[in-house]
Design an enzyme around this catalytic site. Structure first.
Site, PDB file in Angstrom:
ATOM      1  NE  ARG A  38      36.126  11.981  18.956  1.00  0.00           N
ATOM      2  CZ  ARG A  38      35.109  12.786  18.694  1.00  0.00           C
ATOM      3  NH1 ARG A  38      35.176  14.064  18.996  1.00  0.00           N
ATOM      4  NH2 ARG A  38      34.016  12.318  18.157  1.00  0.00           N
ATOM      5  CG  ASN A  71      38.143  15.643  20.869  1.00  0.00           C
ATOM      6  OD1 ASN A  71      38.342  15.896  19.672  1.00  0.00           O
ATOM      7  ND2 ASN A  71      36.953  15.361  21.349  1.00  0.00           N
ATOM      8  CD  GLU A 121      34.008   9.183  23.271  1.00  0.00           C
ATOM      9  OE1 GLU A 121      33.456  10.013  24.025  1.00  0.00           O
ATOM     10  OE2 GLU A 121      33.862   9.178  22.047  1.00  0.00           O
ATOM     11  CB  ILE A 163      20.783  11.454  26.157  1.00  0.00           C
ATOM     12  CG1 ILE A 163      20.760  12.904  25.649  1.00  0.00           C
ATOM     13  CG2 ILE A 163      19.378  10.883  26.250  1.00  0.00           C
ATOM     14  CD1 ILE A 163      20.239  13.065  24.229  1.00  0.00           C
ATOM     15  NE  ARG A 187      25.025  15.763  14.422  1.00  0.00           N
ATOM     16  CZ  ARG A 187      25.991  15.125  15.065  1.00  0.00           C
ATOM     17  NH1 ARG A 187      26.053  13.799  15.036  1.00  0.00           N
ATOM     18  NH2 ARG A 187      26.908  15.787  15.723  1.00  0.00           N
ATOM     19  CG  HIS A 218      29.602   8.201  18.947  1.00  0.00           C
ATOM     20  ND1 HIS A 218      28.350   8.194  18.386  1.00  0.00           N
ATOM     21  CD2 HIS A 218      29.895   9.491  19.167  1.00  0.00           C
ATOM     22  CE1 HIS A 218      27.905   9.423  18.270  1.00  0.00           C
ATOM     23  NE2 HIS A 218      28.830  10.241  18.742  1.00  0.00           N
TER      24      HIS A 218
HETATM   25  P1  AMP Z   1      27.360  14.282  25.110  1.00  0.00           P
HETATM   26  O1  AMP Z   1      27.370  14.586  23.654  1.00  0.00           O
HETATM   27  O2  AMP Z   1      27.537  12.827  25.417  1.00  0.00           O
HETATM   28  O3  AMP Z   1      28.254  15.175  25.926  1.00  0.00           O
HETATM   29  O4  AMP Z   1      25.873  14.613  25.610  1.00  0.00           O
HETATM   30  C1  AMP Z   1      25.387  15.936  25.677  1.00  0.00           C
HETATM   31  C2  AMP Z   1      23.881  15.929  25.725  1.00  0.00           C
HETATM   32  O5  AMP Z   1      23.437  15.095  26.806  1.00  0.00           O
HETATM   33  C3  AMP Z   1      23.278  17.290  26.012  1.00  0.00           C
HETATM   34  O6  AMP Z   1      23.116  18.028  24.828  1.00  0.00           O
HETATM   35  C4  AMP Z   1      21.949  16.910  26.618  1.00  0.00           C
HETATM   36  O7  AMP Z   1      21.048  16.660  25.562  1.00  0.00           O
HETATM   37  C5  AMP Z   1      22.226  15.597  27.334  1.00  0.00           C
HETATM   38  N1  AMP Z   1      22.381  15.742  28.786  1.00  0.00           N
HETATM   39  C6  AMP Z   1      23.481  16.131  29.443  1.00  0.00           C
HETATM   40  N2  AMP Z   1      23.252  16.178  30.783  1.00  0.00           N
HETATM   41  C7  AMP Z   1      21.982  15.790  30.964  1.00  0.00           C
HETATM   42  C8  AMP Z   1      21.130  15.630  32.111  1.00  0.00           C
HETATM   43  N3  AMP Z   1      21.571  15.883  33.353  1.00  0.00           N
HETATM   44  N4  AMP Z   1      19.855  15.215  31.898  1.00  0.00           N
HETATM   45  C9  AMP Z   1      19.418  14.948  30.646  1.00  0.00           C
HETATM   46  N5  AMP Z   1      20.179  15.090  29.541  1.00  0.00           N
HETATM   47  C10 AMP Z   1      21.429  15.499  29.684  1.00  0.00           C
END
Ligand code: AMP
Length: 398
Positions: free
Chosen positions: A89, A8, A384, A329, A238, A178
């Site tokens: 990707r 990626n 992914e 999240i 966003r 996604h």
């Molecule tokens: P991603 O883009 O899927 O990597 O998700 C990243 C986002 O997930 C971060 O900016 C956080 O907002 C959220 N996140 C990651 N780890 C946690 C956690 N342990 N608890 C709550 N939110 C999390």
């Protein structure tokens, strides 16, 4: 057996994962960050070990060399020839690509032509492709598009009600994002609803970028992200969907220029914008738990937006068998999942177990719903990279 790499490439980073295929065994993974800087960072993880180095990384070509050297140094491979295919990707495939393809001159031309729709991403993917082509000239490479899974949408689901000639002339429509994650999740999720004839799912990929997709029998019916990743549900930083006049009015009232304002809608809005706290949802959640009024408001707003999309897709699908939570999240945040689930429970008969919601985190998969819930709710960690490796193996080596 063959070694296949999933990569990626971003504007200043190259993320990679090397697989033994078709076993899907991860041999190593890592990232080169801060490309273009004297203090670039190279991290590689293999066999339970991790190594991080800071070094100058002038460009993507050099980043690929560092990755290659790193894999040889750590005895993960003896020679670069062992890598038999590379999958990239690619964020924006427009209406050209409904599945992964070999990179050739035509792919390059089309990815290039889509740069206006994803300026930072598509440019970086091309740079990454050429860097790998130089390092591994004989190795076939494929492009795996984030938009491909969403190409099954009907015009009623992907068109915006703007003058039709604009949609045609400028290719303005909903492309989604996604898609590789949504496809992976929809495939894994089928095992939870063996009894269902139509396999109606609502998949919530909730990361720092987030999108919700309605899937029926493995096909994308509708998705929340739009022309670009700014659309759909409210995100960490966003806005998600809003009345376009908000932009017009802000432009007129704030005196800010077009580009500055657009960046603010991308980077200073969402949970961050409403709470004023952070673009990391964890910090907003912590503040909300302590009663910070705008953090509470931000979480409530977020929960309502997610619930609204779930409700919309319940109607679009004519029902729903399964709701899936995934990504940063969705996989890790009981508070965010609760904010969404509490707002759909009454209307859709969704019931969930609070204890399970608190414990299914950090890579765990399983049910959140109780046996008497009208719709099953599960958490599935997304992957992914394995989808990219599978496509690379299937297209190049099978
Ligand atoms: P991603 O883009 O899927 O990597 O998700 C990243 C986002 O997930 C971060 O900016 C956080 O907002 C959220 N996140 C990651 N780890 C946690 C956690 N342990 N608890 C709550 N939110 C999390």
């Amino acid at each position: 057996m063959a070694k296949v790499m999933a990569v990626n490439c971003g504007s200043s980073s190259v993320k990679f994962k090397l697989y033994e295929m078709p076993e899907e065994k991860v041999l190593c993974s890592g990232i080169v960050e801060r490309i273009g800087h004297d203090d670039g960072i190279f991290t590689i993880k293999w066999d339970g070990q991790k190594d991080t180095k800071t070094l100058p990384v002038p460009d993507h070509g050099y980043a690929v060399e560092i990755v290659a050297k790193g894999m040889i140094e750590k005895n993960i491979i003896a020679h670069l020839d062992e890598i038999k295919a590379v999958g990239h990707r690619v964020v924006q495939g427009g209406s050209y690509f409904s599945h992964s393809v070999l990179w050739d001159d035509d792919t390059v031309k089309k990815v290039e032509s889509l740069i206006p729709l994803a300026p930072l991403h598509n440019k970086a993917h091309l740079t990454g492709y050429f860097a790998f082509k130089k390092a591994l000239p004989k190795v076939p490479q494929i492009a795996v598009f984030d938009t491909a899974f969403h190409q099954t949408m009907e015009p009623e689901d992907y068109l915006y009600p703007i003058p039709y000639e604009y949609a045609e002339k400028y290719h303005i429509r909903r492309y989604g994002a996604h898609g590789t994650s949504h496809k992976y999740l929809s495939e894994v999720a089928e095992k939870y609803i063996p009894e269902s004839k139509d396999k109606k799912m609502i998949i919530c990929h909730l990361g720092s970028g987030a999108s919700i997709t309605a899937v029926k029998n493995g096909k994308c019916i509708a998705t929340s992200m739009g022309l670009t990743p700014l659309g759909g549900i409210m995100m960490n930083s966003r806005t998600g969907d809003m009345d376009p006049s908000v932009y017009y009015q802000l432009l007129a009232m704030s005196g800010k220029d077009n580009e500055t304002l657009f960046q603010e809608l991308n980077k200073k809005s969402g949970l961050y914008g409403v709470s004023g706290i952070s673009n990391d949802s964890r910090e907003v959640e912590d503040a909300a738990r302590e009663g910070h009024p705008r953090a509470v408001l931000a979480m409530n707003l977020w929960g309502r937006r997610v619930a609204d999309f779930i409700g919309q897709y319940y109607v679009r699908l004519g029902g729903c068998d399964l709701i899936v939570f995934s990504a940063g999240i969705g996989e890790n945040s009981p508070d965010c999942r609760e904010a969404a689930l509490d707002r759909i429970g009454e209307a859709l008969g969704v019931k969930y177990d609070k204890e399970l919601n608190n414990t299914i985190i950090r890579g765990k998969e399983g049910y959140l719903s109780t046996p008497d819930s009208k719709i099953k709710v599960v958490v599935i960690p997304t992957d992914e990279e394995v989808m990219i490796a599978r496509d690379a193996y299937n297209i190049c080596l099978k």
